[in-house]
Design a protein around this motif. Structure first.
Motif, PDB file in Angstrom:
ATOM      1  N   GLU A  37       0.844  -1.213   0.000  1.00 24.60           N
ATOM      2  CA  GLU A  37       0.000   0.000   0.000  1.00 24.60           C
ATOM      3  C   GLU A  37       0.867   1.247   0.000  1.00 24.60           C
ATOM      4  O   GLU A  37       1.845   1.332   0.748  1.00 24.60           O
ATOM      5  CB  GLU A  37      -0.904  -0.030   1.230  1.00 24.60           C
ATOM      6  CG  GLU A  37      -2.308   0.395   0.950  1.00 24.60           C
ATOM      7  CD  GLU A  37      -3.034  -0.520  -0.022  1.00 24.60           C
ATOM      8  OE1 GLU A  37      -3.064  -0.203  -1.221  1.00 24.60           O
ATOM      9  OE2 GLU A  37      -3.596  -1.535   0.422  1.00 24.60           O
ATOM     10  N   HIS A  38       0.487   2.186  -0.855  1.00 24.05           N
ATOM     11  CA  HIS A  38       1.235   3.445  -1.030  1.00 24.05           C
ATOM     12  C   HIS A  38       2.659   3.180  -1.516  1.00 24.05           C
ATOM     13  O   HIS A  38       3.577   3.928  -1.219  1.00 24.05           O
ATOM     14  CB  HIS A  38       1.224   4.277   0.261  1.00 24.05           C
ATOM     15  CG  HIS A  38      -0.148   4.821   0.568  1.00 24.05           C
ATOM     16  ND1 HIS A  38      -0.639   5.971   0.003  1.00 24.05           N
ATOM     17  CD2 HIS A  38      -1.153   4.327   1.342  1.00 24.05           C
ATOM     18  CE1 HIS A  38      -1.872   6.189   0.434  1.00 24.05           C
ATOM     19  NE2 HIS A  38      -2.216   5.191   1.249  1.00 24.05           N
ATOM     20  N   ASP A  40       2.944   2.066  -4.968  1.00 30.58           N
ATOM     21  CA  ASP A  40       2.960   2.155  -6.448  1.00 30.58           C
ATOM     22  C   ASP A  40       3.562   3.458  -6.942  1.00 30.58           C
ATOM     23  O   ASP A  40       4.354   3.473  -7.868  1.00 30.58           O
ATOM     24  CB  ASP A  40       1.573   1.874  -7.062  1.00 30.58           C
ATOM     25  CG  ASP A  40       0.459   2.824  -6.658  1.00 30.58           C
ATOM     26  OD1 ASP A  40       0.647   3.666  -5.756  1.00 30.58           O
ATOM     27  OD2 ASP A  40      -0.640   2.724  -7.273  1.00 30.58           O
ATOM     28  N   GLY A 174      -1.535   6.392  -8.355  1.00 27.79           N
ATOM     29  CA  GLY A 174      -0.513   5.569  -9.003  1.00 27.79           C
ATOM     30  C   GLY A 174      -1.155   4.680 -10.065  1.00 27.79           C
ATOM     31  O   GLY A 174      -2.290   4.913 -10.481  1.00 27.79           O
ATOM     32  N   ASP A 177      -4.418   0.481  -9.598  1.00 31.22           N
ATOM     33  CA  ASP A 177      -5.836   0.166  -9.773  1.00 31.22           C
ATOM     34  C   ASP A 177      -6.180  -0.112 -11.240  1.00 31.22           C
ATOM     35  O   ASP A 177      -6.890  -1.070 -11.558  1.00 31.22           O
ATOM     36  CB  ASP A 177      -6.705   1.315  -9.239  1.00 31.22           C
ATOM     37  CG  ASP A 177      -6.322   1.725  -7.827  1.00 31.22           C
ATOM     38  OD1 ASP A 177      -5.628   0.939  -7.149  1.00 31.22           O
ATOM     39  OD2 ASP A 177      -6.714   2.826  -7.394  1.00 31.22           O
ATOM     40  N   TYR A 226      -3.594  12.197   0.661  1.00 32.85           N
ATOM     41  CA  TYR A 226      -2.895  11.318  -0.297  1.00 32.85           C
ATOM     42  C   TYR A 226      -1.770  12.108  -0.980  1.00 32.85           C
ATOM     43  O   TYR A 226      -0.621  11.661  -1.039  1.00 32.85           O
ATOM     44  CB  TYR A 226      -3.899  10.806  -1.327  1.00 32.85           C
ATOM     45  CG  TYR A 226      -3.351   9.805  -2.324  1.00 32.85           C
ATOM     46  CD1 TYR A 226      -3.353   8.444  -2.044  1.00 32.85           C
ATOM     47  CD2 TYR A 226      -2.836  10.217  -3.552  1.00 32.85           C
ATOM     48  CE1 TYR A 226      -2.869   7.511  -2.963  1.00 32.85           C
ATOM     49  CE2 TYR A 226      -2.341   9.303  -4.469  1.00 32.85           C
ATOM     50  CZ  TYR A 226      -2.370   7.954  -4.174  1.00 32.85           C
ATOM     51  OH  TYR A 226      -1.877   7.037  -5.091  1.00 32.85           O
TER      52      TYR A 226
END
Ligand code: GLA
Length: 392
Positions: A37-38, A40, A174, A177, A226
């Motif tokens: 998580e976080h 990419d 990023g 997704d 973010y």
């Protein structure tokens, strides 16, 4: 082609709103990220799966460059000409569609218009990537309408959709997704290298099930926080470049290097970097654990990821912490963590297969007792990425 009930309903909407019938169906799934998580946007590694919830577009190509789409859940229309981007102030979804057409055109593909009905069952605003699913489904519809379905590879398609979101919608996400929505595979997670865009399939064992808990709590802080996290990571890289001139992203920094040069970083930036660097290590350790069928180890790594996101990256929330605890207190649970950007939205848990029967009810009850908010719980098998099917 025999249509399932959901597609048939969208088909009926098409025939009610346009003359004649649609010729194609584009499908693109939402996603849940198992770990990574976080990472990419730090050129790192992620391990998502495509969900069995998706966005569908039933469409028919036009011979001109006009696009007319009805969005079923919003009960609203967009009607525009490809190339003439005009921001829609009243509703957000048409901006994604227009952004995708712009970004695809910028790859050099010559586009045609289409008319269609779009409908999705990926929960919106919940961190399960309903926007990426919309972008990829619409991108597929554009390419198929122009007879160019093979013009872009899966990674190129994901890059175009990410560009649509970054440059036209203004969300600095990023690549994860869009990538998993375009390329997901049934029964597998994908280990994606977000720098090279190389990826490989990681089979999920039959004796484990993924459970998603939707906190139903608002993610209002998500956008600005973010971007702030991204900026802090970039700041960390700039400061570390003084002693590590060859690095271009946190992906290039090891835990040992971070510890050695810790004094170059403000405390908060140090903790942000520590999350990203340790999370990349956890992604690789998770893949290894899956491949050796050490599910308990996978669960521990998921738990460690949540702790790091909560304490070092500070993107959890009370609702997410309560959801993660509710999941962990379920007897078959191996591990649980927040998934997606954080601040609200969903958590994901790995549970031993065979104990699914009452897991939904148990998690809902335990979460609701503390939060006074009724959550949703989904069980999802890893599913296929985006595709276009002819209807005739
Ligand atoms: C959001 C973004 C992704 C990724 C995650 C956090 O889902 O769209 O690109 O950064 O947050 O891992």
């Amino acid at each position: 082609m025999q249509l399932d009930k959901r597609t048939q309903d969208i088909f009926n909407e098409f025939t009610a709103n346009f003359d004649g019938a649609p010729t194609h169906l584009a499908i693109a799934p939402g996603r849940v990220n198992l770990i990574g998580e976080h990472t990419d946007y730090n050129d790192g590694f992620v391990l998502p799966i495509a969900l069995d919830r998706d966005v569908r577009v039933l469409f028919r190509p036009r011979s001109d460059r006009q696009v007319k789409i009805y969005a079923l859940e919003f009960d609203s229309w967009t009607d525009f000409e490809i190339g003439a981007f005009q921001w829609d102030d009243d509703q957000l979804w048409p901006n994604y569609v227009q952004g995708v057409s712009q970004a695809l055109a910028e790859t050099g593909v010559s586009l045609q218009g289409f008319e269609g009905v779009v409908s999705g069952n990926v929960p919106r605003g919940s961190g399960l990537s309903s926007s990426a699913a919309l972008e990829i489904a619409v991108a597929k519809a554009f390419l198929a309408s122009a007879n160019q379905i093979h013009a872009l590879s899966g990674p190129q398609l994901a890059q175009a959709a990410q560009k649509a979101e970054n440059e036209y919608v203004g969300v600095n996400c990023g690549i994860m997704d869009q990538f998993i929505s375009a390329l997901g595979e049934e029964g597998h997670a994908l280990l994606i290298d977000c720098r090279s865009l190389n990826y490989r399939r990681v089979p999920l064992p039959a004796d484990a099930t993924l459970v998603i808990g939707n906190t139903k709590a608002s993610r209002s802080l998500a956008g600005s926080a973010y971007n702030e996290r991204r900026a802090q990571c970039e700041d960390g890289v700039r400061r570390l470049q003084a002693v590590l001139p060859s690095i271009t992203a946190l992906r290039d920094v090891t835990s040992a290097q971070l510890e050695a040069y810790k004094n170059l970083l403000p405390e908060t930036v140090y903790r942000r970097c520590r999350h990203v660097i340790s999370e990349n290590e956890r992604v690789h350790a998770t893949v290894e654990a899956f491949e050796q069928d050490e599910l308990q180890r996978v669960g521990q790594l998921m738990n460690a990821s949540h702790t790091s996101l909560r304490d070092d990256y500070e993107v959890s929330s009370r609702a997410l912490d309560v959801m993660v605890e509710a999941m962990r207190s379920y007897p078959g649970c191996l591990g649980a963590r927040l998934t997606g950007a954080g601040f609200g939205g969903c958590a994901v848990a790995l549970i031993r297969a065979g104990s699914e029967a009452d897991v939904r009810q148990a998690i809902r009850k335990s979460y609701a007792t503390t939060m006074n908010l009724w959550p949703e719980v989904y069980i999802s098998a890893p599913s296929s990425g985006a595709r276009v099917l002819p209807l005739t």
